[in-house]
Design a protein around this motif. Structure first.
Motif, PDB file in Angstrom:
ATOM      1  N   ASP A  93       0.836  -1.187   0.000  1.00  0.00           N
ATOM      2  CA  ASP A  93       0.000   0.000   0.000  1.00  0.00           C
ATOM      3  C   ASP A  93       0.881   1.251   0.000  1.00  0.00           C
ATOM      4  O   ASP A  93       1.959   1.269   0.595  1.00  0.00           O
ATOM      5  N   LYS A  94       0.426   2.306  -0.667  1.00  0.00           N
ATOM      6  CA  LYS A  94       1.201   3.553  -0.712  1.00  0.00           C
ATOM      7  C   LYS A  94       1.543   4.051   0.687  1.00  0.00           C
ATOM      8  O   LYS A  94       2.658   4.523   0.932  1.00  0.00           O
ATOM      9  N   ASN A  95       0.593   3.962   1.591  1.00  0.00           N
ATOM     10  CA  ASN A  95       0.839   4.466   2.941  1.00  0.00           C
ATOM     11  C   ASN A  95       1.966   3.693   3.629  1.00  0.00           C
ATOM     12  O   ASN A  95       2.708   4.269   4.444  1.00  0.00           O
ATOM     13  N   ALA A  96       2.090   2.395   3.316  1.00  0.00           N
ATOM     14  CA  ALA A  96       3.183   1.608   3.884  1.00  0.00           C
ATOM     15  C   ALA A  96       4.522   2.105   3.356  1.00  0.00           C
ATOM     16  O   ALA A  96       5.513   2.160   4.097  1.00  0.00           O
ATOM     17  N   PRO A 115       5.077   4.207  -5.092  1.00  0.00           N
ATOM     18  CA  PRO A 115       4.647   5.524  -5.575  1.00  0.00           C
ATOM     19  C   PRO A 115       5.781   6.196  -6.343  1.00  0.00           C
ATOM     20  O   PRO A 115       6.955   5.850  -6.158  1.00  0.00           O
ATOM     21  N   ALA A 116       5.453   7.153  -7.183  1.00  0.00           N
ATOM     22  CA  ALA A 116       6.470   7.858  -7.959  1.00  0.00           C
ATOM     23  C   ALA A 116       7.458   8.543  -7.021  1.00  0.00           C
ATOM     24  O   ALA A 116       7.073   9.043  -5.952  1.00  0.00           O
ATOM     25  N   PRO A 117       8.742   8.580  -7.393  1.00  0.00           N
ATOM     26  CA  PRO A 117       9.734   9.234  -6.539  1.00  0.00           C
ATOM     27  C   PRO A 117       9.358  10.663  -6.162  1.00  0.00           C
ATOM     28  O   PRO A 117       9.579  11.086  -5.021  1.00  0.00           O
ATOM     29  N   ALA A 118       8.775  11.426  -7.090  1.00  0.00           N
ATOM     30  CA  ALA A 118       8.390  12.808  -6.786  1.00  0.00           C
ATOM     31  C   ALA A 118       7.332  12.855  -5.696  1.00  0.00           C
ATOM     32  O   ALA A 118       7.363  13.729  -4.812  1.00  0.00           O
TER      33      ALA A 118
END
Length: 301
Positions: free
Chosen positions: A217-220, A267-270
């Motif tokens: 998950d992105k939050n992880a 997620p994308a580095p940015a």
């Protein structure tokens, strides 16, 4: 953001690095690729079911392992992680450079000592692939690809990458994914089959490639970035090592095959940099600068 952080003396640790250095070539022989010994189930008093079966999972080794997996003791976690690590190394072996592997273990184990799980049997390694990525498996197994390692410019950047993966282990992120997916679907498929030891664990976790390819998950990922910066800071490194690596990866073309899996599962580095910037703010500005240690950074020959 101002680059500053509390300096923690590392000299004593690296002066006695033999206590922390782990030769991963030996680990391959002695630990990662050896067969997992079947666990001896302890006798249990099981209440009779409505159908009159008083033996329960004792009559079914697959059910026994499934139950152990659901409870996930530290021993179970290490066992699962060892299997995943073995799968990964079966697909991509370690870089054949013992000095490199010892160095990465020195840095990784020092950073892991700053975490909430310093007593895990932590193992670190650089695997021989040009892909740009890093992986963690339950129980303290962490790997960086040669492709990513060769993009690093300092020990602080290495520490930041390892700290991110250490954070996944501390949070048991991959273990939670296994619990959520495997335990929901494996029952009907495997409970009726006889499986023991390594085969049972293998069926429960799938392959190492599967677990790392699934993504978290992105939050992880955001949480691992935040904790990674903190762990690197506690270890005395410049906390901006990880952001520097994210910035460098962000310069890689999205269609570059070396980052295909990384961009698919993270997620994308940015976006990660933006979330880190908001979380860090000016928290480190009042502290002394951390160490980058560019001169001590081991470069692959």
């Amino acid at each position: 953001m101002k680059k500053s952080i509390l300096i923690i003396a590392l000299g004593a640790v690296f002066a006695s690095s033999g206590a922390y250095a782990l030769n991963l070539q030996d680990m391959l022989k002695d630990e990662l690729l050896k067969q997992i010994e079947p666990r001896q189930a302890e006798p249990q008093q099981t209440a009779p079911s409505e159908t009159g079966n008083a033996h329960g999972a004792q009559d079914n080794p697959a059910a026994t392992v499934l139950g152990a997996f659901a409870k996930t003791s530290t021993e179970d976690e290490i066992r699962i992680g060892r299997q995943i690590a073995g799968d990964l190394l079966g697909a991509a072996p370690l870089v054949p450079d013992a000095s490199l592997q010892r160095y990465v273990n020195q840095v990784g184990r020092w950073v892991a000592l700053q975490s909430d799980r310093p007593d895990l049997p932590w193992h670190f390694g650089v695997i021989d692939t040009t892909d740009i990525n890093a992986f963690a498996a339950p129980g303290g197994y962490v790997f960086v690809t040669r492709g990513l390692y060769q993009k690093l410019n300092s020990e602080a950047e290495l520490a930041g990458v390892l700290a991110h993966e250490i954070s996944h282990v501390v949070h048991k992120d991959h273990l939670k994914i296994l619990q959520q997916t495997r335990l929901l679907n494996l029952g009907a498929q495997y409970l009726g089959k006889q499986a023991k030891g390594q085969d049972a664990v293998q069926k429960l976790i799938g392959s190492g490639a599967e677990i790392v390819a699934r993504g978290l998950d992105k939050n992880a990922e955001f949480a691992a970035d935040r904790m990674g910066v903190v762990l690197a800071a506690r270890a005395g490194y410049d906390p901006y090592g990880l952001p520097a690596v994210l910035e460098e990866i962000g310069h890689t073309a999205p269609n570059d095959s070396r980052v295909a899996l990384l961009f698919k599962t993270h997620p994308a580095p940015a976006e990660r940099l933006s979330m880190l910037g908001e979380a860090i703010g000016t928290h480190f500005d009042s502290l002394a600068p951390g160490k980058e240690l560019k001169d001590r950074f081991y470069r692959i020959r």
